[in-house]
Design a protein around this motif. Structure first.
Motif, PDB file in Angstrom:
ATOM      1  N   UNK A   1       0.781  -1.166   0.037  1.00 34.35           N
ATOM      2  CA  UNK A   1       0.080  -0.024   0.018  1.00 34.35           C
ATOM      3  C   UNK A   1       0.845   1.097   0.097  1.00 34.35           C
ATOM      4  N   UNK A   2       2.031   1.440   0.763  1.00 32.52           N
ATOM      5  CA  UNK A   2       2.823   2.405   0.869  1.00 32.52           C
ATOM      6  C   UNK A   2       3.602   2.667  -0.511  1.00 32.52           C
ATOM      7  N   UNK A   3       3.858   1.759  -1.278  1.00 35.58           N
ATOM      8  CA  UNK A   3       4.447   1.781  -2.609  1.00 35.58           C
ATOM      9  C   UNK A   3       3.418   2.293  -3.456  1.00 35.58           C
ATOM     10  N   UNK A   4       2.116   1.810  -3.525  1.00 34.32           N
ATOM     11  CA  UNK A   4       1.216   2.195  -4.348  1.00 34.32           C
ATOM     12  C   UNK A   4       0.821   3.876  -4.038  1.00 34.32           C
ATOM     13  N   UNK A   5       0.928   4.049  -2.664  1.00 35.81           N
ATOM     14  CA  UNK A   5       0.850   5.678  -2.552  1.00 35.81           C
ATOM     15  C   UNK A   5       1.933   6.598  -2.974  1.00 35.81           C
ATOM     16  N   UNK A   6       3.066   5.888  -2.920  1.00 36.15           N
ATOM     17  CA  UNK A   6       4.140   6.730  -3.353  1.00 36.15           C
ATOM     18  C   UNK A   6       4.076   6.753  -4.904  1.00 36.15           C
ATOM     19  N   UNK A   7       3.867   5.704  -5.534  1.00 32.24           N
ATOM     20  CA  UNK A   7       3.910   5.825  -7.084  1.00 32.24           C
ATOM     21  C   UNK A   7       2.589   6.639  -7.382  1.00 32.24           C
ATOM     22  N   UNK A   8       1.525   7.056  -6.735  1.00 30.94           N
ATOM     23  CA  UNK A   8       0.413   7.759  -6.990  1.00 30.94           C
ATOM     24  C   UNK A   8       1.030   9.298  -6.876  1.00 30.94           C
ATOM     25  N   UNK A   9       1.806   9.504  -5.847  1.00 32.92           N
ATOM     26  CA  UNK A   9       2.505  10.777  -5.502  1.00 32.92           C
ATOM     27  C   UNK A   9       3.223  11.137  -6.662  1.00 32.92           C
ATOM     28  N   UNK A  10       4.007  10.460  -7.370  1.00 30.81           N
ATOM     29  CA  UNK A  10       4.849  10.582  -8.673  1.00 30.81           C
ATOM     30  C   UNK A  10       3.948  10.959  -9.696  1.00 30.81           C
ATOM     31  N   UNK A  11       2.892  10.149 -10.082  1.00 29.19           N
ATOM     32  CA  UNK A  11       2.067  10.392 -11.274  1.00 29.19           C
ATOM     33  C   UNK A  11       1.418  11.643 -11.128  1.00 29.19           C
ATOM     34  N   UNK A  12       1.010  11.993  -9.700  1.00 29.49           N
ATOM     35  CA  UNK A  12       0.503  13.536  -9.683  1.00 29.49           C
ATOM     36  C   UNK A  12       1.093  14.617  -9.440  1.00 29.49           C
ATOM     37  N   UNK A  13       2.558  14.042  -9.408  1.00 33.10           N
ATOM     38  CA  UNK A  13       3.622  15.231  -8.934  1.00 33.10           C
ATOM     39  C   UNK A  13       3.211  16.082  -7.890  1.00 33.10           C
ATOM     40  N   UNK A  14       2.895  15.355  -6.714  1.00 32.69           N
ATOM     41  CA  UNK A  14       2.345  15.964  -5.602  1.00 32.69           C
ATOM     42  C   UNK A  14       3.430  15.134  -4.318  1.00 32.69           C
ATOM     43  N   UNK A  15       3.932  16.038  -3.608  1.00 36.14           N
ATOM     44  CA  UNK A  15       4.635  15.425  -2.378  1.00 36.14           C
ATOM     45  C   UNK A  15       3.569  14.782  -1.330  1.00 36.14           C
ATOM     46  N   UNK A  16       4.128  13.820  -0.608  1.00 36.11           N
ATOM     47  CA  UNK A  16       3.136  13.214   0.293  1.00 36.11           C
ATOM     48  C   UNK A  16       4.185  12.426   1.360  1.00 36.11           C
ATOM     49  N   UNK A  17       3.500  12.551   2.644  1.00 34.13           N
ATOM     50  CA  UNK A  17       4.561  11.851   3.804  1.00 34.13           C
ATOM     51  C   UNK A  17       3.551  10.597   4.030  1.00 34.13           C
ATOM     52  N   UNK A  18       4.269   9.627   3.850  1.00 34.82           N
ATOM     53  CA  UNK A  18       3.678   8.076   4.056  1.00 34.82           C
ATOM     54  C   UNK A  18       4.170   7.627   5.305  1.00 34.82           C
ATOM     55  N   UNK A  19       3.623   7.107   6.157  1.00 34.89           N
ATOM     56  CA  UNK A  19       4.055   6.308   7.352  1.00 34.89           C
ATOM     57  C   UNK A  19       3.293   4.870   7.475  1.00 34.89           C
ATOM     58  N   UNK A  20       3.981   3.844   7.609  1.00 36.75           N
ATOM     59  CA  UNK A  20       3.703   2.683   7.750  1.00 36.75           C
ATOM     60  C   UNK A  20       4.121   1.872   8.738  1.00 36.75           C
ATOM     61  N   UNK A  21       3.704   0.763   9.047  1.00 34.15           N
ATOM     62  CA  UNK A  21       4.124  -0.108  10.170  1.00 34.15           C
ATOM     63  C   UNK A  21       4.748  -1.468   9.568  1.00 34.15           C
ATOM     64  N   UNK A  22       5.853  -1.708   9.776  1.00 33.94           N
ATOM     65  CA  UNK A  22       6.531  -2.987   9.637  1.00 33.94           C
ATOM     66  C   UNK A  22       6.646  -3.591  10.886  1.00 33.94           C
ATOM     67  N   UNK A  23       5.559  -4.519  11.004  1.00 37.04           N
ATOM     68  CA  UNK A  23       5.082  -5.251  12.369  1.00 37.04           C
ATOM     69  C   UNK A  23       6.020  -6.313  12.883  1.00 37.04           C
ATOM     70  N   UNK A  24       6.582  -7.021  11.851  1.00 35.53           N
ATOM     71  CA  UNK A  24       7.509  -8.091  12.162  1.00 35.53           C
ATOM     72  C   UNK A  24       8.437  -8.345  11.020  1.00 35.53           C
ATOM     73  N   UNK A  25       9.446  -9.079  11.209  1.00 32.95           N
ATOM     74  CA  UNK A  25      10.470  -9.549  10.195  1.00 32.95           C
ATOM     75  C   UNK A  25      10.071 -10.674   9.527  1.00 32.95           C
TER      76      UNK A  25
END
Length: 471
Positions: A404-428
């Motif tokens: 989901x974070x990758x999708x959000x970052x790609x959308x920011x690139x396509x829209x040429x809009x900065x975006x701050x994304x935070x997600x949880x890596x809950x385990x290895x």
């Protein structure tokens, strides 16, 4: 001087002193987010046999002091000093800026992740396991029994029980028992008895084995067996690792730390993302940010990510349902696929629970958060990409948040809009390498449940007054 900052670290004195109770800021009827009032277990000093107090209800297993903190409207619940001292063995956990992931995606987004996998159990589950073991020990319990999906909760609870000199019995979902044998080893190293579910040790398990000898099992089935077992043990109690109000409460240490760390970074997230099983992972990060949204008016989006193999939020129904397969537990109002739903045996075993936590369900029903679902192949592709760029292998559950974070970052690139994304890596994902091996070999399969499968399971919901659902 370093050119970029990678980690935002806090001192162990910064470990939160209080958990955050979202009920203080959630304008919903109490019945929407609580079970029927249980005959809660008194704390130490009460008379009577703890075993007989347990009969007939999951809630009766909950120590009174833990129960009160999870159903009241006090915004901040004090973390007991012995529990906080245990937290300080590995908390605060790091907040990391994913610079290499950003560069690989060529995105204007700033991507941060909170990493919960560096403790001995390998996941966020230890935050609640230690708290629950403390409260149960204080209440006079001598053995804790539980069900576990992927084994993260069972691992954490076995370690917490070992630390507090409690016996531990874990019913582990059969497909995960086969897929993740080293989780079983970790539990047994900490003295736990681990039983694949469905098993031949309980009436519920024997009935299911007779009907389907090679069944994958489910968390609801494992919980049903654990409940049945707990009622046979003197001073025994059933414990659960996600979904319940007190579990989500305990996990808010994640979000409380992340708020301080985002302040160190000089940014506030536009989107907060967590994988969604029953809700502890997502809620632990997102709930404190919901509070800050209310306080500051920020437009931050909260996004829960579930597998297409178990889409309780995106394709389920908001209704009253049981939390275990046998219908032993009091019902709660939640987004559900039906308590008899058995998801395909995907490797993200921790996300195969049939229902969403009542607190998360209430947020979703009122449009205060979003939910998306992904297939297993797309999730592992994102997890592998993250491993190559950030050199950290996420658990399959966490890889849903990565996708989901990758999708959000790609959308920011396509829209040429900065975006701050935070997600949880809950385990290895170091104990999930067989799944990544299947991904690399091209043998990993997607599992999308059919409408008929979901309809058949939902048809078995209790015949109560209808509860409105999302159109």
């Amino acid at each position: 001087m370093r050119a970029v900052r990678n980690q935002y670290l806090l001192d162990e004195d910064d470990v939160p002193t209080h958990w955050y109770n979202i009920l203080a800021d959630l304008d919903v009827p109490a019945s929407d987010v609580r079970r029927a009032r249980p005959a809660a277990r008194p704390d130490a000093g009460a008379t009577g046999d703890a075993r007989t107090a347990d009969r007939g209800s999951t809630g009766a297993n909950i120590p009174l002091s833990m129960y009160r903190g999870s159903v009241g409207t006090e915004r901040h619940v004090k973390i007991p000093d012995p529990v906080r001292a245990q937290y300080q063995r590995w908390r605060p956990t790091p907040l990391i800026r994913a610079h290499r992931l950003e560069q690989a995606l060529d995105t204007p987004a700033h991507i941060y992740y909170k990493y919960e996998g560096a403790n001995a159990s390998g996941s966020h589950k230890l935050n609640s396991a230690l708290a629950q073991a403390y409260y149960y020990k204080k209440a006079g319990v001598q053995e804790i029994t539980t069900g576990t999906g992927a084994g993260q909760w069972g691992t954490a609870l076995s370690m917490a029980c070992h630390a507090l000199d409690l016996a531990c019995t874990v019913f582990m979902v059969n497909c995960s028992y086969r897929q993740k044998p080293y989780r079983r080893v970790l539990m047994e190293l900490n003295g736990a008895r681990v039983i694949p579910s469905p098993s031949g040790t309980t009436e519920a398990g024997r009935a299911l084995l007779a009907a389907s000898p090679d069944g994958d099992g489910s968390v609801a089935i494992a919980n049903a067996e654990a409940l049945e077992h707990a009622r046979t043990v003197t001073r025994g109690a059933f414990s659960v690792g996600s979904g319940e109000n007190h579990v989500l409460l305990h996990q808010t240490v994640i979000g409380e730390e992340a708020l301080l760390q985002m302040e160190l970074a000089g940014e506030f997230p536009d989107v907060v993302i967590g994988a969604m099983g029953a809700g502890s992972n997502f809620a632990g990060l997102a709930f404190p940010f919901h509070r800050e949204k209310l306080r500051t008016g920020a437009a931050t989006r909260l996004v829960a990510v579930e597998p297409e193999a178990c889409p309780k939020m995106t394709r389920g129904r908001y209704a009253w349902d049981y939390n275990d397969f046998s219908g032993t537990t009091p019902m709660t109002k939640m987004y559900t696929l039906g308590h008899t739903f058995v998801a395909p045996g995907v490797h993200a075993g921790g996300l195969r629970y049939h229902g969403a936590a009542p607190l998360v369900s209430a947020l979703y029903d009122r449009g205060l958060m979003e939910a998306v679902a992904y297939g297993q192949k797309d999730v592992f592709e994102a997890g592998a990409f993250f491993a190559r760029t950030e050199n950290l292998i996420p658990a399959p559950e966490s890889a849903h948040a990565v996708k989901c974070a990758v999708d959000e970052a790609v959308r920011a690139r396509e829209e040429n809009q900065p975006r701050v994304i935070l997600f949880n890596v809950s385990g290895h994902g170091l104990l999930d390498l067989s799944a990544y091996d299947q991904y690399l070999a091209g043998t990993l399969e997607d599992h999308v449940v059919s409408d008929s499968h979901i309809a058949a399971s939902l048809a078995g919901l209790p015949a109560l007054d209808p509860v409105g659902g999302r159109p």
